[in-house]
Enzyme design. Structure first.
Site, PDB file in Angstrom:
ATOM      1  N   LYS A 133       0.860  -1.181   0.000  1.00  0.00           N
ATOM      2  CA  LYS A 133       0.000   0.000   0.000  1.00  0.00           C
ATOM      3  C   LYS A 133       0.898   1.233   0.000  1.00  0.00           C
ATOM      4  O   LYS A 133       2.057   1.164   0.433  1.00  0.00           O
ATOM      5  CB  LYS A 133      -0.859  -0.007   1.271  1.00  0.00           C
ATOM      6  CG  LYS A 133      -2.077   0.857   1.217  1.00  0.00           C
ATOM      7  CD  LYS A 133      -3.300   0.126   0.689  1.00  0.00           C
ATOM      8  CE  LYS A 133      -4.493   1.047   0.582  1.00  0.00           C
ATOM      9  NZ  LYS A 133      -5.677   0.357   0.068  1.00  0.00           N
ATOM     10  N   GLY A 144     -20.557   6.914   5.325  1.00  0.00           N
ATOM     11  CA  GLY A 144     -19.647   7.296   4.243  1.00  0.00           C
ATOM     12  C   GLY A 144     -20.258   6.908   2.906  1.00  0.00           C
ATOM     13  O   GLY A 144     -20.274   5.736   2.537  1.00  0.00           O
ATOM     14  N   VAL A 145     -20.820   7.924   2.216  1.00  0.00           N
ATOM     15  CA  VAL A 145     -21.447   7.610   0.927  1.00  0.00           C
ATOM     16  C   VAL A 145     -20.611   8.214  -0.202  1.00  0.00           C
ATOM     17  O   VAL A 145     -21.067   9.056  -0.967  1.00  0.00           O
ATOM     18  CB  VAL A 145     -22.937   8.039   0.873  1.00  0.00           C
ATOM     19  CG1 VAL A 145     -23.804   6.938   1.422  1.00  0.00           C
ATOM     20  CG2 VAL A 145     -23.195   9.339   1.632  1.00  0.00           C
ATOM     21  N   GLY A 146     -19.371   7.759  -0.270  1.00  0.00           N
ATOM     22  CA  GLY A 146     -18.476   8.146  -1.356  1.00  0.00           C
ATOM     23  C   GLY A 146     -18.616   7.137  -2.482  1.00  0.00           C
ATOM     24  O   GLY A 146     -19.709   6.628  -2.748  1.00  0.00           O
ATOM     25  N   VAL A 161     -17.720   3.908  -2.910  1.00  0.00           N
ATOM     26  CA  VAL A 161     -18.265   2.581  -2.603  1.00  0.00           C
ATOM     27  C   VAL A 161     -19.639   2.697  -1.945  1.00  0.00           C
ATOM     28  O   VAL A 161     -20.580   1.982  -2.314  1.00  0.00           O
ATOM     29  CB  VAL A 161     -17.311   1.801  -1.666  1.00  0.00           C
ATOM     30  CG1 VAL A 161     -17.882   0.434  -1.338  1.00  0.00           C
ATOM     31  CG2 VAL A 161     -15.931   1.654  -2.292  1.00  0.00           C
TER      32      VAL A 161
HETATM   33  P1  NAD Z   1     -14.377   7.868  -0.851  1.00  0.00           P
HETATM   34  O1  NAD Z   1     -13.357   8.855  -0.420  1.00  0.00           O
HETATM   35  O2  NAD Z   1     -14.964   7.962  -2.197  1.00  0.00           O
HETATM   36  O3  NAD Z   1     -15.612   7.876   0.186  1.00  0.00           O
HETATM   37  C1  NAD Z   1     -15.458   7.986   1.554  1.00  0.00           C
HETATM   38  C2  NAD Z   1     -16.627   8.813   2.056  1.00  0.00           C
HETATM   39  O4  NAD Z   1     -16.570   8.820   3.485  1.00  0.00           O
HETATM   40  C3  NAD Z   1     -16.569  10.272   1.600  1.00  0.00           C
HETATM   41  O5  NAD Z   1     -17.832  10.663   1.072  1.00  0.00           O
HETATM   42  C4  NAD Z   1     -16.234  11.034   2.889  1.00  0.00           C
HETATM   43  O6  NAD Z   1     -16.792  12.327   2.921  1.00  0.00           O
HETATM   44  C5  NAD Z   1     -16.857  10.126   3.936  1.00  0.00           C
HETATM   45  N1  NAD Z   1     -16.289  10.277   5.271  1.00  0.00           N
HETATM   46  C6  NAD Z   1     -14.988  10.489   5.633  1.00  0.00           C
HETATM   47  N2  NAD Z   1     -14.883  10.545   6.972  1.00  0.00           N
HETATM   48  C7  NAD Z   1     -16.142  10.356   7.458  1.00  0.00           C
HETATM   49  C8  NAD Z   1     -16.687  10.300   8.764  1.00  0.00           C
HETATM   50  N3  NAD Z   1     -15.944  10.460   9.848  1.00  0.00           N
HETATM   51  N4  NAD Z   1     -18.027  10.068   8.890  1.00  0.00           N
HETATM   52  C9  NAD Z   1     -18.819   9.917   7.814  1.00  0.00           C
HETATM   53  N5  NAD Z   1     -18.348   9.968   6.539  1.00  0.00           N
HETATM   54  C10 NAD Z   1     -17.032  10.180   6.374  1.00  0.00           C
HETATM   55  O7  NAD Z   1     -13.721   6.436  -0.578  1.00  0.00           O
HETATM   56  P2  NAD Z   1     -14.196   5.038  -1.152  1.00  0.00           P
HETATM   57  O8  NAD Z   1     -13.396   4.702  -2.332  1.00  0.00           O
HETATM   58  O9  NAD Z   1     -15.694   5.004  -1.223  1.00  0.00           O
HETATM   59  O10 NAD Z   1     -13.701   4.057   0.011  1.00  0.00           O
HETATM   60  C11 NAD Z   1     -14.403   3.976   1.240  1.00  0.00           C
HETATM   61  C12 NAD Z   1     -13.700   2.991   2.162  1.00  0.00           C
HETATM   62  O11 NAD Z   1     -13.649   1.705   1.543  1.00  0.00           O
HETATM   63  C13 NAD Z   1     -12.239   3.347   2.492  1.00  0.00           C
HETATM   64  O12 NAD Z   1     -11.930   2.936   3.806  1.00  0.00           O
HETATM   65  C14 NAD Z   1     -11.450   2.511   1.489  1.00  0.00           C
HETATM   66  O13 NAD Z   1     -10.146   2.244   1.941  1.00  0.00           O
HETATM   67  C15 NAD Z   1     -12.298   1.274   1.454  1.00  0.00           C
HETATM   68  N6  NAD Z   1     -12.125   0.507   0.222  1.00  0.00           N
HETATM   69  C16 NAD Z   1     -12.420   1.080  -0.965  1.00  0.00           C
HETATM   70  C17 NAD Z   1     -12.270   0.333  -2.141  1.00  0.00           C
HETATM   71  C18 NAD Z   1     -12.633   0.905  -3.474  1.00  0.00           C
HETATM   72  O14 NAD Z   1     -12.770   0.131  -4.424  1.00  0.00           O
HETATM   73  N7  NAD Z   1     -12.819   2.198  -3.599  1.00  0.00           N
HETATM   74  C19 NAD Z   1     -11.798  -0.977  -2.068  1.00  0.00           C
HETATM   75  C20 NAD Z   1     -11.540  -1.545  -0.825  1.00  0.00           C
HETATM   76  C21 NAD Z   1     -11.695  -0.781   0.324  1.00  0.00           C
END
Ligand code: NAD
Length: 361
Positions: free
Chosen positions: A94, A191-193, A195
């Site tokens: 990583k 967290g509605v990003g 994923v």
């Molecule tokens: P992202 O940055 O698109 O979404 C994260 C969301 O969480 C954002 O909308 C952010 O505003 C919100 N957030 C941050 N801190 C917060 C809090 N304290 N309370 C509420 N919301 C909060 O990230 P992502 O790509 O959707 O990934 C989300 C998680 O999944 C991460 O931990 C990442 O490591 C893990 N993950 C992602 C993938 C992938 O394919 N993207 C794969 C495996 C694991």
């Protein structure tokens, strides 16, 4: 890995993070710094027994270098277990870039980072993680071929991660409620990003009652409108009356403070490093009777998608392989319930057994 100091008067191993680095047994750690571009990054290769270390790059405003080091050490080790338990011919690694992803990005910074990745000669393959978009990886790719998740190739891994997470949630529901139907279940997505949003879509299609929260209120409003879900204030999250808590933001949300409030039956979400202190909080979940889907096993869809790009496999293959997360989580969690051992320990044991067997011939 052994950590040694060149200075006999400086005892490196007395620092807790350095000791942790040693105890987690990483193969290699590269500290990257470049004044011209402002790049400060750390690349951690945990294990390459099963293949080259693959894991995304995260860009985050860490408070200091030690916080970043701590994060990259845990995340890279998680990748080793994730790749092994998913039967992928990959090791775990990583990278983290220290900085604000909204203000500090530049082509020069990512190209410099790409040259550091390239210096590892394929032992580490990078991709997107939190704070990084496919277009950043295009800049990295100008300096190295050891990058996946590029536009026009396997692309954004988030839909596949969300699908695998959804499968894992259903497997937990089967064990807890005797049915994997999520209709009418109360699910909180934190967290509605990338994923989280795709996960909300799956859950709503199945008729779950979904609650969402995010630090960005505009995002919450959009998701509430688009999917007909309910928004929850950040300070009301853990006390919510819910069946399933799906952490999809950052790690560490299972801790002493949240555990005193959590009333759900299942914790299953996509975030990495969900357990604040791994052994302590994994055990606490078991003691409270809450099923826990180990993060590195349930969120493997993203790396499965990346692996499809490395091996030239189709997106259908990636979705099919991610569907298997249902069985993986079912096996881990049912064993945990039967043996009364925290599920993350069962999952690590299973991953280590696969690593000890070595690469498939
Ligand atoms: P992202 O940055 O698109 O979404 C994260 C969301 O969480 C954002 O909308 C952010 O505003 C919100 N957030 C941050 N801190 C917060 C809090 N304290 N309370 C509420 N919301 C909060 O990230 P992502 O790509 O959707 O990934 C989300 C998680 O999944 C991460 O931990 C990442 O490591 C893990 N993950 C992602 C993938 C992938 O394919 N993207 C794969 C495996 C694991």
């Amino acid at each position: 890995m052994s950590v040694q100091s060149m200075n006999p008067h400086f005892e490196l191993s007395s620092d807790p993070v350095i000791s942790q680095m040693s105890s987690m047994d990483h193969d290699q750690i590269l500290f990257c710094s470049d004044n011209e571009t402002g790049l400060k990054a750390i690349i951690a290769i945990h294990d390459t027994t099963l293949g080259p270390a693959l894991g995304g790059t995260r860009m985050w405003s860490y408070k200091n270098e030690l916080e970043a080091l701590n994060d990259v050490l845990r995340l890279s080790r998680g990748m080793t277990f994730k790749n092994a338990i998913s039967d992928l011919a990959l090791g775990g690694g990583k990278a983290v870039i220290i900085g604000d992803s909204k203000t500090m990005k530049s082509e020069a910074l990512f190209r410099r980072f790409g040259r550091f990745v390239n210096s590892l000669a394929g032992n580490y393959i990078t991709a997107e993680d939190v704070g990084i978009s496919p277009s950043d990886m295009v800049w990295v790719n100008k300096e190295t071929d050891h990058v996946v998740g590029l536009p026009g190739k396997s692309g954004d891994p988030s839909p596949v991660t969300a699908f695998g997470t959804y499968m894992g949630i259903k497997a937990c529901a089967k064990i807890r409620y005797g049915t994997d139907s999520l209709e009418g279940r109360k699910v909180l997505v934190e967290g509605v990003g990338h994923v989280g949003e795709y996960l909300v879509e799956h859950l709503r299609k199945e008729g779950a009652e979904v609650f969402v929260t995010d630090i960005h209120v505009d995002t919450v409003s959009r998701i509430v409108k688009t999917y007909g879900v309910k928004g929850v204030e950040l300070d009301a999250v853990y006390g919510l009356d819910m069946d399933i808590y799906a952490p999809c933001a950052l790690g560490g949300t299972i801790n002493d403070s949240t555990l005193s409030e959590l009333k759900c039956g299942i914790v299953a979400g996509a975030a990495n490093n969900q357990l604040g202190i791994e052994d302590q909080h994994g055990q606490a979940l078991l003691d409270k009777g809450i099923l826990y889907a180990p993060d590195f096993a349930i969120n493997a869809g993203g790396v499965i998608n990346c692996f499809s790009e490395v091996e030239g496999l189709s997106s259908e293959w990636a979705m099919g392989k991610s569907e298997e997360i249902y069985n993986t989580i079912y096996n881990i969690v049912s064993r945990s319930e039967k043996e009364r051992i925290p599920s993350h320990i069962i999952a690590m044991k299973m991953a280590k057994e696969k690593i000890n067997k070595g690469p498939k011939k």
